[in-house]
Design a protein around this motif. Structure first.
Motif, PDB file in Angstrom:
ATOM      1  N   ILE A  37      11.780  11.380  -0.524  1.00 33.81           N
ATOM      2  CA  ILE A  37      11.524  12.665  -1.157  1.00 33.81           C
ATOM      3  C   ILE A  37      12.663  12.933  -2.134  1.00 33.81           C
ATOM      4  N   GLY A  38      12.314  13.411  -3.322  1.00 35.24           N
ATOM      5  CA  GLY A  38      13.327  13.646  -4.336  1.00 35.24           C
ATOM      6  C   GLY A  38      13.150  15.002  -5.001  1.00 35.24           C
ATOM      7  N   LEU A  39      14.266  15.616  -5.362  1.00 28.34           N
ATOM      8  CA  LEU A  39      14.275  16.878  -6.088  1.00 28.34           C
ATOM      9  C   LEU A  39      15.109  16.702  -7.346  1.00 28.34           C
ATOM     10  N   GLY A  40      14.652  17.262  -8.446  1.00 31.83           N
ATOM     11  CA  GLY A  40      15.378  17.140  -9.701  1.00 31.83           C
ATOM     12  C   GLY A  40      15.521  18.477 -10.395  1.00 31.83           C
ATOM     13  N   LYS A  41      16.543  18.589 -11.236  1.00 28.08           N
ATOM     14  CA  LYS A  41      16.742  19.807 -12.015  1.00 28.08           C
ATOM     15  C   LYS A  41      17.433  19.462 -13.327  1.00 28.08           C
ATOM     16  N   TRP A  42      16.918  20.057 -14.419  1.00 32.34           N
ATOM     17  CA  TRP A  42      17.581  19.951 -15.711  1.00 32.34           C
ATOM     18  C   TRP A  42      18.473  21.171 -15.907  1.00 32.34           C
ATOM     19  N   PHE A  43      19.624  20.934 -16.520  1.00 29.33           N
ATOM     20  CA  PHE A  43      20.509  22.011 -16.946  1.00 29.33           C
ATOM     21  C   PHE A  43      20.538  21.993 -18.466  1.00 29.33           C
ATOM     22  N   GLY A  44      19.770  22.903 -19.073  1.00 28.33           N
ATOM     23  CA  GLY A  44      19.582  22.843 -20.517  1.00 28.33           C
ATOM     24  C   GLY A  44      18.658  21.706 -20.884  1.00 28.33           C
ATOM     25  N   GLU A  45      18.799  21.205 -22.096  1.00 29.77           N
ATOM     26  CA  GLU A  45      17.920  20.146 -22.596  1.00 29.77           C
ATOM     27  C   GLU A  45      18.438  18.751 -22.289  1.00 29.77           C
ATOM     28  N   HIS A  46      19.733  18.604 -22.024  1.00 31.10           N
ATOM     29  CA  HIS A  46      20.313  17.271 -22.035  1.00 31.10           C
ATOM     30  C   HIS A  46      20.879  16.799 -20.701  1.00 31.10           C
ATOM     31  N   ILE A  47      21.211  17.687 -19.789  1.00 29.15           N
ATOM     32  CA  ILE A  47      21.775  17.273 -18.513  1.00 29.15           C
ATOM     33  C   ILE A  47      20.663  17.266 -17.463  1.00 29.15           C
ATOM     34  N   LYS A  48      20.404  16.098 -16.896  1.00 33.80           N
ATOM     35  CA  LYS A  48      19.285  15.917 -15.970  1.00 33.80           C
ATOM     36  C   LYS A  48      19.825  15.357 -14.660  1.00 33.80           C
ATOM     37  N   THR A  49      19.558  16.054 -13.585  1.00 30.17           N
ATOM     38  CA  THR A  49      20.085  15.639 -12.288  1.00 30.17           C
ATOM     39  C   THR A  49      18.945  15.466 -11.288  1.00 30.17           C
ATOM     40  N   SER A  50      19.194  14.662 -10.281  1.00 25.57           N
ATOM     41  CA  SER A  50      18.239  14.527  -9.180  1.00 25.57           C
ATOM     42  C   SER A  50      18.964  14.098  -7.926  1.00 25.57           C
ATOM     43  N   ILE A  51      18.391  14.461  -6.796  1.00 24.44           N
ATOM     44  CA  ILE A  51      18.902  14.046  -5.497  1.00 24.44           C
ATOM     45  C   ILE A  51      17.715  13.616  -4.645  1.00 24.44           C
TER      46      ILE A  51
ATOM     47  N   TYR B 293       0.867  -1.174   0.000  1.00 21.03           N
ATOM     48  CA  TYR B 293       0.000   0.000   0.000  1.00 21.03           C
ATOM     49  C   TYR B 293       0.901   1.220   0.000  1.00 21.03           C
ATOM     50  N   GLY B 294       0.389   2.332  -0.533  1.00 19.05           N
ATOM     51  CA  GLY B 294       1.229   3.516  -0.555  1.00 19.05           C
ATOM     52  C   GLY B 294       0.644   4.637  -1.378  1.00 19.05           C
ATOM     53  N   VAL B 295       1.406   5.727  -1.423  1.00 22.05           N
ATOM     54  CA  VAL B 295       1.030   6.901  -2.202  1.00 22.05           C
ATOM     55  C   VAL B 295       2.276   7.408  -2.915  1.00 22.05           C
ATOM     56  N   TYR B 296       2.099   7.864  -4.155  1.00 21.45           N
ATOM     57  CA  TYR B 296       3.211   8.368  -4.956  1.00 21.45           C
ATOM     58  C   TYR B 296       2.748   9.624  -5.676  1.00 21.45           C
ATOM     59  N   PHE B 297       3.616  10.651  -5.653  1.00 16.29           N
ATOM     60  CA  PHE B 297       3.300  11.909  -6.329  1.00 16.29           C
ATOM     61  C   PHE B 297       4.569  12.465  -6.954  1.00 16.29           C
ATOM     62  N   VAL B 298       4.440  13.005  -8.171  1.00 14.04           N
ATOM     63  CA  VAL B 298       5.574  13.667  -8.809  1.00 14.04           C
ATOM     64  C   VAL B 298       5.065  14.813  -9.670  1.00 14.04           C
ATOM     65  N   ASP B 299       5.777  15.931  -9.617  1.00 15.56           N
ATOM     66  CA  ASP B 299       5.514  17.086 -10.476  1.00 15.56           C
ATOM     67  C   ASP B 299       6.842  17.484 -11.106  1.00 15.56           C
ATOM     68  N   PRO B 300       6.988  17.341 -12.449  1.00 15.49           N
ATOM     69  CA  PRO B 300       8.281  17.622 -13.083  1.00 15.49           C
ATOM     70  C   PRO B 300       8.641  19.098 -13.158  1.00 15.49           C
TER      71      PRO B 300
ATOM     72  N   SER C   3      11.892  19.520 -10.299  1.00 15.67           N
ATOM     73  CA  SER C   3      10.832  18.576  -9.962  1.00 15.67           C
ATOM     74  C   SER C   3      10.827  18.220  -8.479  1.00 15.67           C
ATOM     75  N   LEU C   4       9.678  17.702  -8.061  1.00 12.93           N
ATOM     76  CA  LEU C   4       9.490  17.169  -6.714  1.00 12.93           C
ATOM     77  C   LEU C   4       8.802  15.820  -6.821  1.00 12.93           C
ATOM     78  N   SER C   5       9.295  14.848  -6.061  1.00 13.17           N
ATOM     79  CA  SER C   5       8.634  13.549  -5.990  1.00 13.17           C
ATOM     80  C   SER C   5       8.535  13.099  -4.543  1.00 13.17           C
ATOM     81  N   LEU C   6       7.444  12.449  -4.215  1.00 11.84           N
ATOM     82  CA  LEU C   6       7.205  11.914  -2.870  1.00 11.84           C
ATOM     83  C   LEU C   6       6.691  10.489  -3.015  1.00 11.84           C
TER      84      LEU C   6
END
Length: 408
Positions: free
Chosen positions: A168-182, A127-134, A142-145
């Protein structure tokens, strides 16, 4: 639209979005106005819209106006973006069939957010809940839970696994091609049977960096994807427990023809390293749909017998080559769902062991076979493969594999 027609674009329009808010589409379109039509930019805009994963079909055209200029028009067909509250079957290779219940909304509030509420019973109780907004905090920030519980039987250890987690996760794109998340995960994982019980409570930060030039995410015809992922488990109980995992993957895609029915050569190489307390419960194995295909999934009897010990380990390298051919290119039906059919021939090869230094001393295991790909809403593609495994001059009797999304 042919390259011979290059009018000045004086306006941009889009039609067909009934649920998706306008600004979700607008932020993906980069073709400027009051300039000559650039078909490569228009096609890249179309690809970005398709990569959102919420549209069954996206097309573009230049609509001529009386003054000789044109409107750049995008036509959109929204896909099925939610399941009604209810139950439906689900299958995973490790745990088998489960009955899932709940509510899945892929385009929540028309903002390209994903919201999932529910659980499952059967091979895997969850059971659980998942949410993400890019775009939670602006341009590709972005934010993910994710919070939930999972209970299932380990497929090759005599253990019942019980997992409580919050991430909990946070993401950020740098330009079109470099995609990071922590991300930061707080997790308790227990392994137990009639005779013993082991429990690990830990905090696990993770870091992901990707370089991504693919054109279409679900079925690329060109581009590369380079991925680096580091996951560290720092023990809370026991306090002296520590394990770090580093996964790296390198993929490249090459279209071999010029027709609508794509023929693509796809190549991937991947490796996994571990440092720290490499306990038995964290063992990985080869022989599923995401490593070396063509081998039956391991079970407890196989693991305890030691007959195929070369399939189990903490450290690994493997590579794959796939030849992907569209039989029926993806298209949208009148019901708003996707349909299509692709054929794949594949060859996988790899090694896994307990100690990285021993990898070079091992004979590789490999697998070859074929499969089909069926595009589907919400999961991108359903993957069905059949292959035969090979090692030390011998072929096995073959195995069937089931998965969602491409192997790479």
């Amino acid at each position: 639209m042919g390259s011979a027609y290059n009018p000045k674009i004086t306006a941009i329009e889009f039609k067909g979005n009934e649920k998706t808010l306008d600004y979700i589409i607008e932020r993906e379109i980069q073709h400027p106005i009051h300039v000559t039509l650039d078909s490569s930019i228009a096609e890249a805009d179309r690809n970005r819209l398709e990569n959102l994963g919420i549209f069954s079909d996206v097309t573009w055209s230049a609509i001529p106006l009386e003054d000789g200029t044109a409107i750049l028009s995008f036509r959109i067909l929204e896909s099925i973006q939610r399941t009604p509250p209810g139950a439906f079957p689900s299958y995973e290779e490790d745990t088998g069939w489960s009955l899932m219940g709940g509510w899945i909304i892929q385009n929540f509030r028309g903002r390209n957010q994903i919201l999932q509420l529910g659980g499952s019973i059967g091979g895997k109780d969850t059971y659980g809940v998942y949410f993400v907004d890019p775009w939670m905090f602006g341009n590709h920030i972005s934010l993910s839970l994710n919070m939930g519980r999972a209970l299932f039987n380990h497929n090759f250890l005599n253990r019942e696994v019980d997992v409580h987690s919050f991430r909990i996760g946070l993401g950020k794109w740098f330009g079109e091609h470099i995609k990071t998340s922590i991300g930061f995960e707080f997790e308790q994982k227990s392994f137990s049977n009639e005779a013993l019980s082991e429990s690990y409570l830990y905090l696990a930060p993770d870091l992901s960096i990707k370089y991504d030039t693919r054109d279409i995410f679900w079925n690329p015809s060109k581009g590369v994807l380079i991925s680096q992922f580091i996951y560290h488990m720092e023990g809370i109980d026991p306090k002296d427990y520590s394990l770090t995992v580093w996964r790296q993957s390198y993929s490249a895609f090459f279209k071999l023809n010029s027709t609508n029915k794509k023929l693509v050569l796809a190549i991937n190489a991947a490796a996994k390293r571990k440092w720290g307390d490499k306990d038995q419960v964290w063992l990985n194995y080869f022989g599923d749909s995401y490593t070396v295909r063509g081998w039956q999934l391991p079970n407890r009897d196989l693991y305890t017998s030691g007959e195929e010990s070369f399939r189990f380990g903490h450290e690994s390298v493997h590579a794959s080559i796939e030849l992907r051919k569209d039989i029926i290119p993806k298209y949208a039906t009148k019901y708003g769902t996707e349909f299509g059919l692709g054929f794949v021939a594949f060859y996988d090869i790899g090694k896994t062991t307990y100690d990285w230094k021993k990898l070079m001393d091992m004979a590789p295991m490999s697998g070859a076979g074929f499969g089909i790909r069926i595009p589907m809403p919400m999961i991108d593609v359903l993957r069905l493969d059949y292959g035969w495994g090979y090692r030390n001059g011998e072929w096995n009797s073959g195995a069937f594999h089931w998965g969602v999304q491409q192997k790479f």
